[in-house]
Design a protein around this motif. Structure first.
Motif, PDB file in Angstrom:
ATOM      1  N   ALA A 142      -5.747   7.005  -9.031  1.00  0.00           N
ATOM      2  CA  ALA A 142      -4.371   6.619  -9.344  1.00  0.00           C
ATOM      3  C   ALA A 142      -4.053   6.899 -10.811  1.00  0.00           C
ATOM      4  O   ALA A 142      -2.969   7.396 -11.146  1.00  0.00           O
ATOM      5  CB  ALA A 142      -4.164   5.137  -9.025  1.00  0.00           C
ATOM      6  N   ASP A 143      -4.995   6.583 -11.691  1.00  0.00           N
ATOM      7  CA  ASP A 143      -4.778   6.794 -13.118  1.00  0.00           C
ATOM      8  C   ASP A 143      -4.601   8.273 -13.435  1.00  0.00           C
ATOM      9  O   ASP A 143      -3.765   8.652 -14.265  1.00  0.00           O
ATOM     10  CB  ASP A 143      -5.956   6.207 -13.898  1.00  0.00           C
ATOM     11  N   ALA A 144      -5.364   9.122 -12.768  1.00  0.00           N
ATOM     12  CA  ALA A 144      -5.224  10.564 -12.987  1.00  0.00           C
ATOM     13  C   ALA A 144      -3.845  11.047 -12.547  1.00  0.00           C
ATOM     14  O   ALA A 144      -3.190  11.836 -13.251  1.00  0.00           O
ATOM     15  CB  ALA A 144      -6.316  11.317 -12.228  1.00  0.00           C
ATOM     16  N   LEU A 145      -3.374  10.575 -11.389  1.00  0.00           N
ATOM     17  CA  LEU A 145      -2.058  10.985 -10.900  1.00  0.00           C
ATOM     18  C   LEU A 145      -0.936  10.441 -11.779  1.00  0.00           C
ATOM     19  O   LEU A 145       0.152  11.025 -11.842  1.00  0.00           O
ATOM     20  CB  LEU A 145      -1.865  10.503  -9.461  1.00  0.00           C
ATOM     21  N   ALA A 146      -1.195   9.320 -12.446  1.00  0.00           N
ATOM     22  CA  ALA A 146      -0.195   8.711 -13.338  1.00  0.00           C
ATOM     23  C   ALA A 146      -0.313   9.228 -14.764  1.00  0.00           C
ATOM     24  O   ALA A 146       0.205   8.609 -15.699  1.00  0.00           O
ATOM     25  CB  ALA A 146      -0.335   7.193 -13.314  1.00  0.00           C
ATOM     26  N   ASP A 147      -1.005  10.354 -14.943  1.00  0.00           N
ATOM     27  CA  ASP A 147      -1.177  10.956 -16.273  1.00  0.00           C
ATOM     28  C   ASP A 147      -1.876  10.005 -17.240  1.00  0.00           C
ATOM     29  O   ASP A 147      -1.510   9.893 -18.411  1.00  0.00           O
ATOM     30  CB  ASP A 147       0.175  11.396 -16.859  1.00  0.00           C
ATOM     31  N   ARG A 148      -2.906   9.325 -16.715  1.00  0.00           N
ATOM     32  CA  ARG A 148      -3.761   8.421 -17.518  1.00  0.00           C
ATOM     33  C   ARG A 148      -2.965   7.306 -18.185  1.00  0.00           C
ATOM     34  O   ARG A 148      -3.348   6.803 -19.238  1.00  0.00           O
ATOM     35  CB  ARG A 148      -4.536   9.209 -18.585  1.00  0.00           C
ATOM     36  N   GLU A 149      -1.883   6.895 -17.555  1.00  0.00           N
ATOM     37  CA  GLU A 149      -1.068   5.822 -18.123  1.00  0.00           C
ATOM     38  C   GLU A 149      -1.866   4.524 -18.251  1.00  0.00           C
ATOM     39  O   GLU A 149      -1.640   3.730 -19.172  1.00  0.00           O
ATOM     40  CB  GLU A 149       0.156   5.566 -17.240  1.00  0.00           C
ATOM     41  N   TYR A 150      -2.799   4.292 -17.330  1.00  0.00           N
ATOM     42  CA  TYR A 150      -3.498   3.013 -17.311  1.00  0.00           C
ATOM     43  C   TYR A 150      -4.791   3.038 -18.126  1.00  0.00           C
ATOM     44  O   TYR A 150      -5.417   2.002 -18.313  1.00  0.00           O
ATOM     45  CB  TYR A 150      -3.780   2.613 -15.859  1.00  0.00           C
ATOM     46  N   ASP A 151      -5.183   4.219 -18.594  1.00  0.00           N
ATOM     47  CA  ASP A 151      -6.276   4.347 -19.564  1.00  0.00           C
ATOM     48  C   ASP A 151      -7.513   3.560 -19.114  1.00  0.00           C
ATOM     49  O   ASP A 151      -8.035   2.708 -19.838  1.00  0.00           O
ATOM     50  CB  ASP A 151      -5.796   3.861 -20.942  1.00  0.00           C
ATOM     51  N   ILE A 152      -7.996   3.861 -17.909  1.00  0.00           N
ATOM     52  CA  ILE A 152      -9.160   3.158 -17.380  1.00  0.00           C
ATOM     53  C   ILE A 152     -10.417   3.756 -18.003  1.00  0.00           C
ATOM     54  O   ILE A 152     -10.649   4.963 -17.913  1.00  0.00           O
ATOM     55  CB  ILE A 152      -9.221   3.261 -15.852  1.00  0.00           C
ATOM     56  N   PRO A 153     -11.245   2.956 -18.651  1.00  0.00           N
ATOM     57  CA  PRO A 153     -12.422   3.495 -19.352  1.00  0.00           C
ATOM     58  C   PRO A 153     -13.426   4.112 -18.394  1.00  0.00           C
ATOM     59  O   PRO A 153     -13.576   3.681 -17.251  1.00  0.00           O
ATOM     60  CB  PRO A 153     -13.006   2.261 -20.057  1.00  0.00           C
ATOM     61  N   ARG A 188       2.862  17.361  -6.088  1.00  0.00           N
ATOM     62  CA  ARG A 188       2.222  16.344  -6.915  1.00  0.00           C
ATOM     63  C   ARG A 188       3.124  15.132  -6.991  1.00  0.00           C
ATOM     64  O   ARG A 188       4.317  15.257  -7.280  1.00  0.00           O
ATOM     65  CB  ARG A 188       1.961  16.879  -8.321  1.00  0.00           C
ATOM     66  N   PRO A 189       2.612  13.939  -6.733  1.00  0.00           N
ATOM     67  CA  PRO A 189       3.449  12.736  -6.773  1.00  0.00           C
ATOM     68  C   PRO A 189       4.034  12.515  -8.163  1.00  0.00           C
ATOM     69  O   PRO A 189       3.397  12.801  -9.175  1.00  0.00           O
ATOM     70  CB  PRO A 189       2.475  11.606  -6.410  1.00  0.00           C
ATOM     71  N   ASP A 190       5.245  12.000  -8.195  1.00  0.00           N
ATOM     72  CA  ASP A 190       5.860  11.605  -9.457  1.00  0.00           C
ATOM     73  C   ASP A 190       5.019  10.474 -10.050  1.00  0.00           C
ATOM     74  O   ASP A 190       4.754   9.473  -9.376  1.00  0.00           O
ATOM     75  CB  ASP A 190       7.276  11.119  -9.194  1.00  0.00           C
ATOM     76  N   PRO A 191       4.578  10.601 -11.308  1.00  0.00           N
ATOM     77  CA  PRO A 191       3.759   9.533 -11.908  1.00  0.00           C
ATOM     78  C   PRO A 191       4.402   8.152 -11.839  1.00  0.00           C
ATOM     79  O   PRO A 191       3.688   7.142 -11.773  1.00  0.00           O
ATOM     80  CB  PRO A 191       3.602  10.000 -13.364  1.00  0.00           C
ATOM     81  N   SER A 192       5.741   8.087 -11.798  1.00  0.00           N
ATOM     82  CA  SER A 192       6.411   6.787 -11.759  1.00  0.00           C
ATOM     83  C   SER A 192       6.204   6.068 -10.436  1.00  0.00           C
ATOM     84  O   SER A 192       6.441   4.852 -10.340  1.00  0.00           O
ATOM     85  CB  SER A 192       7.912   6.951 -12.026  1.00  0.00           C
ATOM     86  N   THR A 226       0.820  -1.217   0.000  1.00  0.00           N
ATOM     87  CA  THR A 226       0.000   0.000   0.000  1.00  0.00           C
ATOM     88  C   THR A 226       0.855   1.269   0.000  1.00  0.00           C
ATOM     89  O   THR A 226       0.328   2.364   0.101  1.00  0.00           O
ATOM     90  CB  THR A 226      -0.925   0.035   1.238  1.00  0.00           C
ATOM     91  N   ALA A 227       2.186   1.120  -0.112  1.00  0.00           N
ATOM     92  CA  ALA A 227       3.084   2.264   0.051  1.00  0.00           C
ATOM     93  C   ALA A 227       2.831   3.356  -0.977  1.00  0.00           C
ATOM     94  O   ALA A 227       2.928   4.552  -0.666  1.00  0.00           O
ATOM     95  CB  ALA A 227       4.537   1.802  -0.027  1.00  0.00           C
ATOM     96  N   SER A 228       2.504   2.990  -2.210  1.00  0.00           N
ATOM     97  CA  SER A 228       2.306   3.988  -3.256  1.00  0.00           C
ATOM     98  C   SER A 228       1.202   4.970  -2.879  1.00  0.00           C
ATOM     99  O   SER A 228       1.351   6.186  -3.051  1.00  0.00           O
ATOM    100  CB  SER A 228       1.966   3.295  -4.583  1.00  0.00           C
ATOM    101  N   TYR A 229       0.101   4.454  -2.363  1.00  0.00           N
ATOM    102  CA  TYR A 229      -1.007   5.332  -1.968  1.00  0.00           C
ATOM    103  C   TYR A 229      -0.619   6.190  -0.761  1.00  0.00           C
ATOM    104  O   TYR A 229      -0.893   7.395  -0.731  1.00  0.00           O
ATOM    105  CB  TYR A 229      -2.241   4.501  -1.650  1.00  0.00           C
ATOM    106  N   GLY A 230       0.029   5.591   0.242  1.00  0.00           N
ATOM    107  CA  GLY A 230       0.415   6.358   1.424  1.00  0.00           C
ATOM    108  C   GLY A 230       1.368   7.487   1.092  1.00  0.00           C
ATOM    109  O   GLY A 230       1.232   8.609   1.608  1.00  0.00           O
ATOM    110  N   TYR A 231       2.344   7.216   0.209  1.00  0.00           N
ATOM    111  CA  TYR A 231       3.297   8.246  -0.177  1.00  0.00           C
ATOM    112  C   TYR A 231       2.625   9.331  -1.007  1.00  0.00           C
ATOM    113  O   TYR A 231       2.926  10.526  -0.859  1.00  0.00           O
ATOM    114  CB  TYR A 231       4.449   7.609  -0.945  1.00  0.00           C
ATOM    115  N   ALA A 232       1.701   8.958  -1.877  1.00  0.00           N
ATOM    116  CA  ALA A 232       0.965   9.956  -2.667  1.00  0.00           C
ATOM    117  C   ALA A 232       0.168  10.891  -1.757  1.00  0.00           C
ATOM    118  O   ALA A 232       0.147  12.114  -1.964  1.00  0.00           O
ATOM    119  CB  ALA A 232       0.042   9.256  -3.662  1.00  0.00           C
ATOM    120  N   ARG A 233      -0.498  10.319  -0.754  1.00  0.00           N
ATOM    121  CA  ARG A 233      -1.265  11.143   0.184  1.00  0.00           C
ATOM    122  C   ARG A 233      -0.356  12.127   0.898  1.00  0.00           C
ATOM    123  O   ARG A 233      -0.709  13.302   1.076  1.00  0.00           O
ATOM    124  CB  ARG A 233      -1.969  10.259   1.214  1.00  0.00           C
ATOM    125  N   ARG A 234       0.820  11.655   1.334  1.00  0.00           N
ATOM    126  CA  ARG A 234       1.757  12.522   2.041  1.00  0.00           C
ATOM    127  C   ARG A 234       2.213  13.660   1.127  1.00  0.00           C
ATOM    128  O   ARG A 234       2.257  14.836   1.536  1.00  0.00           O
ATOM    129  CB  ARG A 234       2.963  11.699   2.514  1.00  0.00           C
TER     130      ARG A 234
END
Length: 503
Positions: free
Chosen positions: A455-466, A97-101, A82-90
């Motif tokens: 998550a997709d929005a923060l990743a610049d729509r990399e995952y292209d969720i419909p 803004r979190p790094d998309p990577s 769950t670290a990715s979400y916790g770090y993004a929140r911080r």
């Protein structure tokens, strides 16, 4: 990002491949989900004929090594990070803004409670449900895997925990070493007398501050060792990990859960900084001694990628703490929960029906993908899962217009942590079980969708969720869901989205 497209082949041949290779699965629909009723102890695939929605799965002993066409399979190792979400929140709370990577949508999704039925056996239940999006023919399909919670703290083997603590200069920042020390003190009072802990620190060099020590009769000694920790200079993470594992091996306890707990901002700048070289030591001790790794990330500047790779290689997982509340949650609830294991090398494989599915893609899990043919190769690493865990995988699925029937079959395979006996369990759904809209599905399904879209929005729509809504709309959805679920974690998700919108 991988995309899988079905081929046009003879219907009879495709159906034979699909039904022979997948395990019998349960159909799960809105408010009327069915689940698998127990593990398949054969370790072999069972037939999966097309069936009506709501049917119960039945473990089979029929041996048939056939598998569906790989064009219709998705296979991954289970992951409860769950670290990715916790770090993004911080990062968002600090105005950045979190790094998309650093954005991994599966870790956003797995940060929230789910509504899956828990098993009455020492394995997994499998839930499959889904809902249509606003994009034509596209749906979101959720695969949920759940283990049974431990009945009590006494319902686990003793633990031998080696804490490897970063005391480099960067850890002097408020919310890093001070937070770790406070959390360790609290945890020391809550562990059992038959548990053991060791303390290793690393800065320019690594040092074993406390060898493996039983809690019973020695808590004061452990508190003194924790209180003595001071931030020093550079970060020799490689030496810290190597010394930590050497200390864990020296203090290895038979019939106990032996685990290394790494607490660091993972910013290696001294000694061995090559991740592959550091990972090699973890991999060797993991295989020989069964020592697993739990990575706890801290700090506003955090080496997310390195910690993630260390945990994956060490058959463990990562989380992130940024304040006292999350530290208490991690050290006093999650860590005790993660002491025990109910499954080793756990993998999931989802088979999509080529008659109803035109295209699908797994959202996230890029670092956890497994070759389809390795699903039942128990020498191939999977994920380690403890009691009371849920793992969620979300798929974007495009169905063929005008088709009805079986949609997908999900199978989870794991090894007993003590005997390494393989077990499997399954679940499935029909196209008729798809909700008409993501936003009329169950509240917990909607939370899953909101977390993934965010998550997709923060990743610049990399995952292209419909069917992705705007951040403003997403924040309104999250706020409504927070009221409906009365869940503070969902309320915090709403806050995070509102912090991201201006960025």
């Amino acid at each position: 990002m991988d995309r899988h497209r079905t081929r046009r082949q003879t219907c009879g041949a495709l159906l034979a491949l699909t039904t022979a290779g997948a395990l019998l699965l349960t159909g799960c629909g809105a408010g009327d989900e069915s689940h698998s009723n127990g593990p398949n102890h054969t370790g072999l695939p069972a037939p999966a004929p097309s069936r009506a929605q709501g049917a119960e799965s039945t473990p089979s002993t029929d041996a048939d090594p056939s598998t569906p066409s790989s064009d219709h399979l998705s296979t991954f190792a289970l992951d409860v990070d769950t670290a990715s979400y916790g770090y993004a929140r911080r990062t968002l709370a600090d105005g950045g803004r979190p790094d998309p990577s650093t954005i991994r949508p599966e870790e956003f999704v797995n940060s929230f409670r789910q509504d899956y039925r828990t098993p009455d056996h020492n394995g997994f239940t499998v839930t499959v449900d889904g809902a249509r999006t606003g994009s034509p023919d596209w749906s979101l399909v959720r695969v949920g895997l759940t283990t049974r919670p431990a009945e009590s703290a006494d319902d686990r083997p003793p633990a031998a925990l080696t804490f490897v603590i970063d005391v480099s200069g960067s850890m002097d920042e408020p919310g890093r070493l001070d937070l770790a020390k406070k959390s360790l003190d609290t945890m020391t009072d809550r562990l059992r007398d038959d548990d053991s802990v060791a303390l290793v620190t690393f800065s320019e060099h690594a040092e074993t501050v406390l060898p493996m020590t039983r809690l019973g009769g020695h808590r004061a000694e452990i508190h003194d060792a924790v209180d003595s920790l001071r931030a020093l200079s550079s970060t020799n993470l490689g030496e810290g990990v190597e010394t930590g594992y050497a200390t864990a091996v020296e203090g290895l306890r038979k019939d106990a859960t032996n685990r290394v707990v790494l607490i660091s901002d993972a910013l290696a700048n001294d000694g061995q900084t090559d991740p592959d070289a550091i990972l090699e030591r973890i991999d060797g001790d993991r295989r020989e001694y069964g020592i697993t790794l739990f990575g706890i990330g801290v700090g506003s500047n955090y080496g997310d990628a390195l910690m993630e790779r260390l945990a994956d290689k060490g058959d463990g997982h990562t989380t992130y703490v940024s304040d006292t509340a999350t530290a208490t949650e991690v050290f006093c609830r999650q860590l005790p929960q993660n002491i025990d294991l109910v499954a080793r090398d756990a993998k999931a494989q989802v088979a999509f029906d080529p008659h109803t599915v035109a295209e699908f893609r797994l959202i996230g899990y890029q670092d956890r993908k497994v070759a389809d043919q390795d699903f039942r190769d128990d020498a191939v690493d999977g994920g380690e899962v403890g009691p009371g865990h849920t793992v969620t995988a979300l798929y974007a699925v495009r169905t063929k217009p005008g088709t009805d029937g079986h949609l997908a079959t999900a199978t989870v395979r794991w090894l007993d942590p003590n005997t390494r006996t393989p077990h499997e369990n399954t679940g499935s759904m029909e196209t008729g079980a798809l909700h008409d809209s993501v936003w009329t599905a169950s509240p917990r399904f909607q939370v899953t969708a909101v977390a993934a879209y965010f998550a997709d929005a923060l990743a610049d729509r990399e995952y292209d969720i419909p069917g992705a809504p705007s951040l403003t709309s997403l924040q309104e959805r999250a706020a409504t869901l927070a009221r409906v679920t009365e869940d503070k974690d969902v309320a915090e998700l709403s806050t995070a989205i509102s912090e991201a919108a201006p960025l």
